[in-house]
Design a protein around this motif. Structure first.
Motif, PDB file in Angstrom:
ATOM      1  N   PHE A 203       1.141  -1.566  -0.013  1.00 38.68           N
ATOM      2  CA  PHE A 203      -0.056   0.170  -0.165  1.00 38.68           C
ATOM      3  C   PHE A 203       1.228   1.418  -0.274  1.00 38.68           C
ATOM      4  O   PHE A 203       1.354   1.462   0.456  1.00 38.68           O
ATOM      5  N   PHE A 204       0.310   2.177  -0.518  1.00 35.27           N
ATOM      6  CA  PHE A 204       1.133   3.575  -1.048  1.00 35.27           C
ATOM      7  C   PHE A 204       0.335   4.502  -1.586  1.00 35.27           C
ATOM      8  O   PHE A 204      -0.342   5.050  -1.939  1.00 35.27           O
ATOM      9  N   ILE A 205       0.684   5.675  -0.784  1.00 37.53           N
ATOM     10  CA  ILE A 205      -0.258   6.348  -0.709  1.00 37.53           C
ATOM     11  C   ILE A 205       0.563   7.717  -1.854  1.00 37.53           C
ATOM     12  O   ILE A 205       2.140   7.504  -1.251  1.00 37.53           O
ATOM     13  N   PHE A 206      -0.085   8.566  -2.504  1.00 32.43           N
ATOM     14  CA  PHE A 206       1.044   9.565  -3.330  1.00 32.43           C
ATOM     15  C   PHE A 206       0.180  11.106  -3.423  1.00 32.43           C
ATOM     16  O   PHE A 206      -1.003  11.153  -2.666  1.00 32.43           O
ATOM     17  N   ILE A 213       2.544  13.475 -10.041  1.00 34.86           N
ATOM     18  CA  ILE A 213       4.208  12.655  -9.016  1.00 34.86           C
ATOM     19  C   ILE A 213       4.619  12.780 -10.172  1.00 34.86           C
ATOM     20  O   ILE A 213       6.171  12.811 -10.388  1.00 34.86           O
TER      21      ILE A 213
ATOM     22  N   ASN B  45       3.644   4.031   4.036  1.00 34.33           N
ATOM     23  CA  ASN B  45       5.023   4.442   2.545  1.00 34.33           C
ATOM     24  C   ASN B  45       3.883   5.763   2.121  1.00 34.33           C
ATOM     25  O   ASN B  45       2.632   5.280   1.701  1.00 34.33           O
ATOM     26  N   THR B  46       5.086   6.175   1.397  1.00 31.80           N
ATOM     27  CA  THR B  46       3.985   7.721   0.837  1.00 31.80           C
ATOM     28  C   THR B  46       5.068   8.298  -0.164  1.00 31.80           C
ATOM     29  O   THR B  46       6.255   8.059  -0.127  1.00 31.80           O
ATOM     30  N   LEU B  47       4.945   8.113  -1.111  1.00 32.30           N
ATOM     31  CA  LEU B  47       5.464   9.394  -1.956  1.00 32.30           C
ATOM     32  C   LEU B  47       4.867  10.290  -2.422  1.00 32.30           C
ATOM     33  O   LEU B  47       4.137  10.807  -2.590  1.00 32.30           O
ATOM     34  N   GLU B  74       9.985  10.643  -0.583  1.00 29.09           N
ATOM     35  CA  GLU B  74       9.681   9.340  -0.097  1.00 29.09           C
ATOM     36  C   GLU B  74       9.911   8.599   1.359  1.00 29.09           C
ATOM     37  O   GLU B  74      10.811   9.283   1.949  1.00 29.09           O
ATOM     38  N   PHE B  75       8.692   8.427   1.724  1.00 29.58           N
ATOM     39  CA  PHE B  75       8.893   7.382   2.955  1.00 29.58           C
ATOM     40  C   PHE B  75       8.492   6.389   2.706  1.00 29.58           C
ATOM     41  O   PHE B  75       6.995   5.542   2.313  1.00 29.58           O
ATOM     42  N   ILE B  76       9.550   5.553   3.126  1.00 29.12           N
ATOM     43  CA  ILE B  76       9.726   3.751   2.522  1.00 29.12           C
ATOM     44  C   ILE B  76       9.765   3.614   4.140  1.00 29.12           C
ATOM     45  O   ILE B  76      10.837   3.300   4.006  1.00 29.12           O
ATOM     46  N   ARG B  77       9.299   2.224   4.545  1.00 28.10           N
ATOM     47  CA  ARG B  77       9.356   1.449   6.076  1.00 28.10           C
ATOM     48  C   ARG B  77      10.315   2.015   7.253  1.00 28.10           C
ATOM     49  O   ARG B  77      11.789   2.414   6.878  1.00 28.10           O
ATOM     50  N   TYR B  81      13.565   9.938   2.191  1.00 30.38           N
ATOM     51  CA  TYR B  81      14.041  10.243   2.085  1.00 30.38           C
ATOM     52  C   TYR B  81      13.632  11.855   0.674  1.00 30.38           C
ATOM     53  O   TYR B  81      12.800  11.740   0.343  1.00 30.38           O
TER      54      TYR B  81
END
Lengths: 290, 146
Positions: A203-206, A213, B45-47, B74-77, B81
């Motif tokens: 799961f990822f939010i943008f 983006i 997790n975010t971009l 970028e936010f991951i685990r 960054y």
């Protein structure tokens, strides 16, 4: 045997040349320091951008992979960006690039090629071979500011999106460190990130949204990549020039010492001859007096 | 008993010129298009696309202020960054030099007609105004802790 006058003139010329070569060497040493700093500092930034793209691509829905900058399409026209120097006196720098270009041309013989050129050397070479030069840029390696890279990247992206080229290769020098530079030939458009197979269902939010983006990210990556290429090439050019000048400087000094030796020899023989003349005439005079 | 949760985020701020910051913090607040977002450990997790503004990184002891330009986050685990074209840490900024720069930029803006250069100067001015704001914020918090 050359005359004293001729030798004197020659020695003076060599001396001047040595001075010029030496100052060129120091100049490129100063330049290389600044450029090396810039080129090596930009590298983590470029790598980070690529890493983000890679991590992102395995997590986004397939329909977004149809973005024109990512998607592979049938190739009719190939664009090639060749980076050479404007000035000479840089050893085998341009020759190595041309060498790689030749190899590349042999592999891609049948295709419709168009060239983007940085530097006058490649332009001369390609126009001699009557190849299609689409655009030529000069003085990019002298002024390595980001705005130059941006102009170039935008034009390349524009041509790519207008389907004037279907893929883009770059032939340039990669600056690894001050004693190591390598020619690299690689494709930058379309961008196909690696590991497309291991897609992750994470799961990822943008924020604000994926499409808003993706577009600036891809543009940014190409701009930075082009900037990196220009910086690398400029730093490599200076490194090559420095080595060429160093060798030339050593050779010039050798020639100088040889000539100086010869000059002294000629001078000495002249002096001896004159002395002999004087003493012999003195002797005859003395004889006559007696 | 509470679950043993990670309480730190690894934060890295990278610009074309250098890596500005690299270290562990407890939370990050950063500017995005719709406002500000705060990130705590175990955030999803975010971009995100970041816009020019003020970024605050908080640790238990203190918070550091940064001004960032356009870029991405970028936010991951539990790793954040931040990749931006310009970033500066506020603690090293002097108000006098800031005002001097601003005046110089304004004069340049009057002189040049080139559209691209004007845009660049405007961008620099925008960053400058954020630096001022961030500096005020920073000084305020510094006073209150005293």
């Amino acid at each position: 045997m050359p005359t004293l006058q001729q030798l004197r003139r020659k020695v003076k010329t060599i001396q001047n040349i040595t001075h010029i070569i030496h100052s060129m060497e120091t100049l490129s040493m100063v330049k290389i320091r600044a450029l090396q700093d810039k080129a090596l500092r930009l590298k983590p930034y470029t790598e980070e951008l690529f890493r983000i793209l890679e991590e992102m691509v395995v997590r986004i829905p397939d329909e977004y992979l149809n973005h024109p900058l990512i998607k592979e399409r049938p190739i009719f026209k190939t664009g090639v960006l060749v980076v050479t120097s404007d000035l000479g006196f840089c050893g085998s720098y341009n020759l190595q690039i041309i060498d790689a270009l030749e190899k590349f041309l042999n592999n891609k013989k049948s295709q419709n090629l168009s060239f983007y050129v940085i530097g006058s050397y490649a332009k001369r070479y390609l126009s001699q071979k009557k190849l299609n030069i689409k655009k030529a840029y000069f003085k990019f390696l002298e002024d390595t500011s980001f705005s130059h890279a941006r102009i170039l990247a935008r034009e390349l992206i524009d041509d790519f999106l207008k389907e004037e080229i279907d893929e883009l290769y770059v032939i340039h020098f990669d600056f690894i460190n001050i004693v190591r530079q390598e020619v690299r030939v690689h494709r930058i458009l379309p961008m196909i990130p690696i590991n497309l197979e291991n897609k992750k269902e994470e799961f990822f939010i943008f924020l604000p949204s994926l499409s808003s983006i993706l577009d600036p990210l891809l543009n940014d990556i190409i701009e930075t990549q082009i900037h990196q290429i220009i910086l690398d090439s400029a730093a490599s050019e200076q490194a090559f020039r420095r080595f060429a000048m160093k060798r030339a400087h050593e050779n010039a000094e050798k020639v100088y010492s040889k000539l100086l030796f010869q000059l002294n020899q000629v001078r000495q023989t002249q002096i001896t001859r004159e002395l002999l003349d004087i003493t012999s005439s003195m002797e005859t005079l003395e004889k006559e007096v007696k | 008993m509470k679950e043993d949760v990670k309480k730190e985020i690894y934060l890295e701020i990278v610009t074309p010129v250098k890596v500005i910051y690299r270290g562990y913090v407890n939370s990050v607040i950063l500017p995005v298009e719709d406002g500000m977002i705060g990130i705590l450990p175990r955030h999803v997790n975010t971009l995100a696309r970041i816009v020019p503004g003020i970024l605050i990184a908080k640790t238990n002891k203190a918070s550091s202020y940064f001004v960032v330009g356009k870029g991405f986050m970028e936010f991951i685990r539990d790793k954040a960054y931040i990749i931006t074209d310009e970033a500066e840490i506020i603690e090293k900024i002097n108000l006098d030099t800031l005002e001097k720069e601003e005046n110089e930029l304004k004069e340049k803006l009057k002189e040049t007609q080139d559209k691209d250069i004007r845009e660049e100067i405007k961008y620099a001015l925008l960053l400058n105004s954020y630096k001022k704001k961030a500096l005020q914020l920073f000084l305020k918090t510094k006073d209150s802790t005293k």
